[in-house]
Design a protein around this motif. Sequence first.
Motif, PDB file in Angstrom:
ATOM      1  N   THR A   1      -5.280   6.304   1.030  1.00 17.12           N
ATOM      2  CA  THR A   1      -4.307   5.224   1.184  1.00 17.12           C
ATOM      3  C   THR A   1      -3.338   5.537   2.316  1.00 17.12           C
TER       4      THR A   1
ATOM      5  N   ARG B   1      -5.035   4.728   5.496  1.00 20.12           N
ATOM      6  CA  ARG B   1      -5.040   3.280   5.780  1.00 20.12           C
ATOM      7  C   ARG B   1      -3.672   2.833   6.295  1.00 20.12           C
TER       8      ARG B   1
ATOM      9  N   GLN C   1       0.826  -1.211   0.000  1.00 19.86           N
ATOM     10  CA  GLN C   1       0.000   0.000   0.000  1.00 19.86           C
ATOM     11  C   GLN C   1       0.857   1.257   0.000  1.00 19.86           C
TER      12      GLN C   1
ATOM     13  N   GLU D   1       1.996   2.106  -3.447  1.00 16.89           N
ATOM     14  CA  GLU D   1       0.858   2.657  -4.193  1.00 16.89           C
ATOM     15  C   GLU D   1       0.571   4.089  -3.752  1.00 16.89           C
ATOM     16  N   ALA D   2       0.594   4.322  -2.452  1.00 17.62           N
ATOM     17  CA  ALA D   2       0.286   5.652  -1.922  1.00 17.62           C
ATOM     18  C   ALA D   2       1.269   6.692  -2.444  1.00 17.62           C
TER      19      ALA D   2
END
Length: 182
Positions: A140, A143, A128, A131-132
């Motif tokens: 994101t 999270r 993640q 991706e963030a």
Amino acid sequence: MSAVTSPQESASGLSSDGVETGMADPQGRLRGRLTGTPIHPKSLLATDYLNHFNEPAMLLDILADCPESIEDLAAWKPLSYADHFRASGLSYSELAIEAYRLAPAQFRIGFELVVAEMNALVAGAIAQAKEALETSDPATFARISADAQRLQALVAEAGGIVQGEPSRRVDQNAIDALMGQK
């Protein structure tokens, strides 16, 4: 907790906190060698292993403000308890590995379940995080921050088990089944 047992404790084979101290069993013999180490005499586990998870928790927590921390985060790899201690250079590493093998199931099994959850959480959070950083998506990052908090809670849970608190994750029937006693 005193490292010295009283005559009454020696006769009963139990210390004042209910830890077996007798020399007839491998755990009892091992407990006699733990003095001066951070290995807990009841669980036979050491909190030093949890340092392996403190770094990714911190890096996940600061990622939004310090995107370059992704390099250190991406380099993190899960390590088994034994591998962590082999690589640690700590003076009691071999004793910690030996103690882990003899740790009572009521502690070791719950501990292993928490460690498996921590490893999965960190692996997912690393994905993640990549991706963030590519998308700059605030949701994101939120999270990831929540994952950092969850990881810290899991480290605290594992620390409780190390300190001799039975795991809430495993009941005696599950332990017996896993140990082939039922």
